[in-house]
Design an enzyme around this catalytic site. Structure first.
Site, PDB file in Angstrom:
ATOM      1  N   SER A 241       0.805  -1.458  -0.054  1.00 39.58           N
ATOM      2  CA  SER A 241       0.043  -0.003  -0.149  1.00 39.58           C
ATOM      3  C   SER A 241       0.873   1.149   0.098  1.00 39.58           C
ATOM      4  O   SER A 241       0.528   2.257  -0.650  1.00 39.58           O
ATOM      5  CB  SER A 241      -0.884   0.105   1.292  1.00 39.58           C
ATOM      6  OG  SER A 241      -0.363  -0.103   2.361  1.00 39.58           O
ATOM      7  N   HIS A 271      -2.397  -8.699   2.022  1.00 39.82           N
ATOM      8  CA  HIS A 271      -2.189  -7.396   2.912  1.00 39.82           C
ATOM      9  C   HIS A 271      -3.228  -6.923   3.684  1.00 39.82           C
ATOM     10  O   HIS A 271      -3.309  -8.024   4.679  1.00 39.82           O
ATOM     11  CB  HIS A 271      -1.913  -6.305   1.646  1.00 39.82           C
ATOM     12  CG  HIS A 271      -1.261  -5.314   2.217  1.00 39.82           C
ATOM     13  ND1 HIS A 271      -0.556  -4.979   3.167  1.00 39.82           N
ATOM     14  CD2 HIS A 271      -1.018  -3.855   1.603  1.00 39.82           C
ATOM     15  CE1 HIS A 271      -0.047  -3.776   3.391  1.00 39.82           C
ATOM     16  NE2 HIS A 271      -0.047  -3.134   2.233  1.00 39.82           N
ATOM     17  N   HIS A 318       4.937 -12.847   6.972  1.00 46.61           N
ATOM     18  CA  HIS A 318       5.512 -11.810   6.697  1.00 46.61           C
ATOM     19  C   HIS A 318       6.546 -11.712   5.430  1.00 46.61           C
ATOM     20  O   HIS A 318       7.413 -12.604   5.615  1.00 46.61           O
ATOM     21  CB  HIS A 318       5.756 -10.859   7.612  1.00 46.61           C
ATOM     22  CG  HIS A 318       5.474  -9.398   7.391  1.00 46.61           C
ATOM     23  ND1 HIS A 318       6.708  -8.523   6.997  1.00 46.61           N
ATOM     24  CD2 HIS A 318       4.446  -8.714   7.569  1.00 46.61           C
ATOM     25  CE1 HIS A 318       6.212  -7.397   6.784  1.00 46.61           C
ATOM     26  NE2 HIS A 318       4.896  -7.195   7.241  1.00 46.61           N
ATOM     27  N   ARG A 327       3.471  -5.144  16.433  1.00 49.35           N
ATOM     28  CA  ARG A 327       1.968  -4.508  16.503  1.00 49.35           C
ATOM     29  C   ARG A 327       1.035  -5.555  17.044  1.00 49.35           C
ATOM     30  O   ARG A 327       0.115  -5.293  17.698  1.00 49.35           O
ATOM     31  CB  ARG A 327       1.912  -4.072  15.180  1.00 49.35           C
ATOM     32  CG  ARG A 327       2.754  -2.945  14.406  1.00 49.35           C
ATOM     33  CD  ARG A 327       2.400  -2.954  13.081  1.00 49.35           C
ATOM     34  NE  ARG A 327       2.664  -3.963  12.259  1.00 49.35           N
ATOM     35  CZ  ARG A 327       2.316  -4.109  10.696  1.00 49.35           C
ATOM     36  NH1 ARG A 327       2.088  -3.135  10.251  1.00 49.35           N
ATOM     37  NH2 ARG A 327       2.578  -5.264  10.355  1.00 49.35           N
ATOM     38  N   ASP A 373      -2.217  -8.348  11.668  1.00 46.86           N
ATOM     39  CA  ASP A 373      -3.677  -8.964  11.570  1.00 46.86           C
ATOM     40  C   ASP A 373      -4.236  -9.995  12.264  1.00 46.86           C
ATOM     41  O   ASP A 373      -5.402 -10.074  12.300  1.00 46.86           O
ATOM     42  CB  ASP A 373      -3.725  -8.986   9.826  1.00 46.86           C
ATOM     43  CG  ASP A 373      -3.394  -7.919   9.432  1.00 46.86           C
ATOM     44  OD1 ASP A 373      -3.979  -6.572   9.649  1.00 46.86           O
ATOM     45  OD2 ASP A 373      -2.850  -7.954   8.168  1.00 46.86           O
TER      46      ASP A 373
HETATM   47  N1  HAX Z   1       0.001 -20.009   5.714  1.00 50.19           N
HETATM   48  C1  HAX Z   1       0.364 -20.981   4.812  1.00 50.19           C
HETATM   49  N2  HAX Z   1       1.459 -20.642   3.969  1.00 50.19           N
HETATM   50  C2  HAX Z   1       2.106 -19.776   4.029  1.00 50.19           C
HETATM   51  C3  HAX Z   1       2.097 -18.540   4.851  1.00 50.19           C
HETATM   52  C4  HAX Z   1       0.772 -18.884   5.821  1.00 50.19           C
HETATM   53  N3  HAX Z   1       0.463 -17.749   6.763  1.00 50.19           N
HETATM   54  N4  HAX Z   1       2.831 -17.576   4.811  1.00 50.19           N
HETATM   55  C5  HAX Z   1       3.638 -17.934   3.771  1.00 50.19           C
HETATM   56  N5  HAX Z   1       3.514 -19.338   3.471  1.00 50.19           N
HETATM   57  C6  HAX Z   1       3.831 -20.058   2.126  1.00 50.19           C
HETATM   58  C7  HAX Z   1       3.671 -19.078   0.873  1.00 50.19           C
HETATM   59  O1  HAX Z   1       2.338 -19.269   0.335  1.00 50.19           O
HETATM   60  C8  HAX Z   1       4.630 -19.748  -0.044  1.00 50.19           C
HETATM   61  O2  HAX Z   1       4.252 -20.999  -0.276  1.00 50.19           O
HETATM   62  P1  HAX Z   1       4.375 -21.470  -1.881  1.00 50.19           P
HETATM   63  O3  HAX Z   1       6.011 -21.384  -2.037  1.00 50.19           O
HETATM   64  O4  HAX Z   1       3.763 -22.678  -2.093  1.00 50.19           O
HETATM   65  O5  HAX Z   1       3.797 -20.414  -2.783  1.00 50.19           O
HETATM   66  C9  HAX Z   1       6.116 -20.131   1.045  1.00 50.19           C
HETATM   67  O6  HAX Z   1       5.177 -20.321   2.330  1.00 50.19           O
HETATM   68  C10 HAX Z   1       7.015 -19.156   1.213  1.00 50.19           C
HETATM   69  O7  HAX Z   1       6.434 -17.855   1.326  1.00 50.19           O
HETATM   70  P2  HAX Z   1       7.354 -16.675   2.186  1.00 50.19           P
HETATM   71  O8  HAX Z   1       8.353 -16.188   1.654  1.00 50.19           O
HETATM   72  O9  HAX Z   1       7.244 -17.190   3.690  1.00 50.19           O
HETATM   73  O10 HAX Z   1       6.089 -15.467   2.232  1.00 50.19           O
HETATM   74  P3  HAX Z   1       5.973 -14.359   1.506  1.00 50.19           P
HETATM   75  O11 HAX Z   1       6.848 -13.047   1.577  1.00 50.19           O
HETATM   76  O12 HAX Z   1       6.011 -14.841  -0.139  1.00 50.19           O
HETATM   77  O13 HAX Z   1       4.485 -13.707   1.499  1.00 50.19           O
HETATM   78  C11 HAX Z   1       2.752 -13.215   2.987  1.00 50.19           C
HETATM   79  C12 HAX Z   1       4.305 -12.994   2.873  1.00 50.19           C
HETATM   80  C13 HAX Z   1       2.438 -12.300   4.138  1.00 50.19           C
HETATM   81  C14 HAX Z   1       2.044 -12.916   1.654  1.00 50.19           C
HETATM   82  C15 HAX Z   1       2.475 -14.765   3.609  1.00 50.19           C
HETATM   83  O14 HAX Z   1       3.063 -14.897   4.833  1.00 50.19           O
HETATM   84  C16 HAX Z   1       0.921 -14.860   3.543  1.00 50.19           C
HETATM   85  O15 HAX Z   1       0.163 -15.169   2.700  1.00 50.19           O
HETATM   86  N6  HAX Z   1       0.285 -14.798   4.840  1.00 50.19           N
HETATM   87  C17 HAX Z   1      -1.163 -14.994   5.195  1.00 50.19           C
HETATM   88  C18 HAX Z   1      -1.737 -13.597   4.784  1.00 50.19           C
HETATM   89  C19 HAX Z   1      -1.456 -12.510   5.671  1.00 50.19           C
HETATM   90  O16 HAX Z   1      -1.468 -12.693   6.887  1.00 50.19           O
HETATM   91  N7  HAX Z   1      -1.112 -11.350   5.141  1.00 50.19           N
HETATM   92  C20 HAX Z   1      -1.009 -10.256   6.089  1.00 50.19           C
HETATM   93  C21 HAX Z   1       0.740  -9.748   6.214  1.00 50.19           C
HETATM   94  C22 HAX Z   1       0.648  -8.448   6.973  1.00 50.19           C
HETATM   95  C23 HAX Z   1       0.097  -7.455   6.126  1.00 50.19           C
HETATM   96  O17 HAX Z   1       0.427  -6.995   4.984  1.00 50.19           O
HETATM   97  N8  HAX Z   1      -0.710  -6.854   6.748  1.00 50.19           N
HETATM   98  O18 HAX Z   1      -1.609  -5.720   6.311  1.00 50.19           O
END
Ligand code: HAX
Length: 435
Positions: A241, A271, A318, A327, A373
């Site tokens: 964002s 996000h 994250h 947070r 979150d």
């Molecule tokens: N549950 C299951 N699998 C997860 C996971 C979770 N909470 N977090 C990461 N992974 C998986 C990814 O999907 C990825 O899988 P693939 O290789 O099969 O695609 C693998 O682990 C590696 O990911 P990563 O490198 O650890 O994480 P990224 O940097 O790619 O992504 C995310 C970060 C926040 C998008 C991710 O951890 C996620 O999807 N979390 C759940 C959604 C969430 O809580 N989002 C909010 C984040 C904070 C924020 O911005 N708040 O506004």
């Protein structure tokens, strides 16, 4: 010139001159090297942007102008009778890198109250939307409709000098921050409370008045809103964002359009929308298990089931953090102090005991810990704000403080149009294999 604007002008002019001579001397120095995996991998960690208001460390978490959240709670002024900091104080700190006095934050509360008039046309836009339109979509449209009052757009059309961009951006920033809670509360009351609206209480601060306009009374909810709107305000510049606001603003789109763009990014489930997804998922879990008091074993089973369905565990993981998000911790500390018996808060804490081990066991998740979150929904439910589709709007109102303060700095520095280089896969193969 008002007191905050004067301070910002002095500080930013000085830093602009310093940066100019710094770049003259050091502009050719390398600060980073980019790996192919980063080009394909969402540009993780690539140092490519200046963002003054906050910085994120993978292990320590966020620091706003060098201050951690516990430090902010000590240092920032609070309202009498409330232990939580006022978001006005954080905005002041982010904008001018100084801890404000009580008089400063009182001035700012009053200034935002004076600027909070929302044009009738904005309400007409919101009223025209189908009631089941998602609150984030309504918020984005409301922000876009507010743009009719942009000082930057008007003065640019009149031939404003480059030297004055910061001034018009400051005016837009102050007006937009002042009006966001009014628009957000209007969306909430229209969608969920029979279109019955509550007039502002001008004696209250920015967050306290927002709580009041939402219609959730009580000192504790006002305290929560002050904390909530402080801790969600900024997370350095690379998050989706903030980066979107920065990118759009670099085209000299005013901050209304830039912020609307940023909110489109915040509305994604990876996000900001994760805050609604967390509580939605917890509700689905309690329904599926037939209890709001599940054991850790039952929770672990539901987590495994979610993963087996090819879904993520919302609120965990994250892109940068590698420890529990401070947070999250700040909200846990709040809940420990203010909330005595909430099944949903208990579930959040049991998840904290259960999820990291399971995610860690997958061997691919880089950060198995909770993010911001993971906690917020359970606390909001406790105070009666159960309409979870609204949660990301709350996040958005807070996020304005950081990204708009940062936009003021970008315009004061005269940051250019953002334009990184994209390449094709064929280029990458050629560059790497034939190197
Ligand atoms: N549950 C299951 N699998 C997860 C996971 C979770 N909470 N977090 C990461 N992974 C998986 C990814 O999907 C990825 O899988 P693939 O290789 O099969 O695609 C693998 O682990 C590696 O990911 P990563 O490198 O650890 O994480 P990224 O940097 O790619 O992504 C995310 C970060 C926040 C998008 C991710 O951890 C996620 O999807 N979390 C759940 C959604 C969430 O809580 N989002 C909010 C984040 C904070 C924020 O911005 N708040 O506004």
């Amino acid at each position: 010139m008002d007191r905050l604007k004067q301070k910002f002008f002095e500080k930013s002019s000085q830093l602009k001159t310093e940066i100019k001579s710094f770049l003259k001397e050091n502009g050719g120095t390398k600060v980073d090297e980019v790996k192919a995996s980063q080009v394909f991998g969402g540009m993780r960690g690539v140092k490519s942007m200046i963002w003054e208001t906050s910085a994120l460390d993978a292990h320590e978490g966020i620091r706003f102008r060098g201050k951690s959240i516990p430090e902010l709670k000590e240092l920032l002024p609070a309202r009498e009778g409330c232990k939580e900091p006022l978001p006005e104080g954080l905005f002041w700190l982010m904008l001018v890198d100084e801890i404000p006095t009580q008089e400063d934050v009182d001035w700012l509360s009053n200034e935002w109250e004076k600027r909070a008039d929302v044009p009738k046309s904005v309400y007409a836009v919101l009223d025209a939307l189908a009631p089941d339109t998602h609150p984030m979509t309504q918020f984005i449209m409301g922000i876009s409709a507010l743009q009719v009052d942009s000082v930057f757009a008007k003065r640019y059309a009149e031939g404003m000098s480059k030297n004055d961009y910061w001034d018009a951006t400051y005016e837009d920033t102050m007006n937009l921050i002042a009006r966001l809670p009014v628009v957000a509360a209007y969306i909430y009351r229209r969608k969920y409370k029979n279109n019955e609206h509550i007039a502002a209480d001008k004696s209250l601060d920015w967050a306290g008045n927002f709580a009041h306009m939402l219609g959730i009374e009580g000192a504790d909810f006002k305290s929560l809103m002050r904390l909530y709107l402080t801790i969600h305000a900024d997370h350095e510049g690379g998050n989706a964002s903030a980066h979107t606001v920065h990118l759009v603003n670099s085209t000299l789109s005013d901050v209304y359009l830039s912020f609307a763009g940023g909110m489109c990014s915040l509305a994604g489930p990876l996000h900001g929308l994760a805050n609604q997804e967390v509580i939605k998922w917890i509700f689905a879990m309690t329904e599926s298990l037939g209890t709001t008091k599940p054991t850790k074993e039952q929770i672990a089973g539901y987590v495994e089931k979610t993963l087996a369905e090819g879904r993520v565990i919302p609120g965990y993981g994250h892109a940068v953090l590698r420890q529990p998000d401070p947070r999250f911790t700040a909200q846990k500390v709040f809940a420990e102090e203010y909330i005595k018996d909430s099944d949903y808060v208990d579930i959040v804490w049991k998840l904290f005991d259960t999820v990291p081990e399971i995610l860690g066991g997958l061997g691919k998740v880089k950060n198995p810990w909770p993010n911001v979150d993971a906690h917020s929904g359970a606390i909001l439910v406790h105070y009666g704000l159960k309409e979870y589709e609204f949660y990301t709007v709350l996040f958005g109102v807070s996020r304005a403080l950081g990204v708009l303060a940062a936009s003021c700095w970008s315009r004061a520095f005269g940051m250019p149009l953002e334009r990184p280089k994209s390449v094709t896969y064929a280029f990458m193969k050629d560059a790497i294999l034939n190197a």
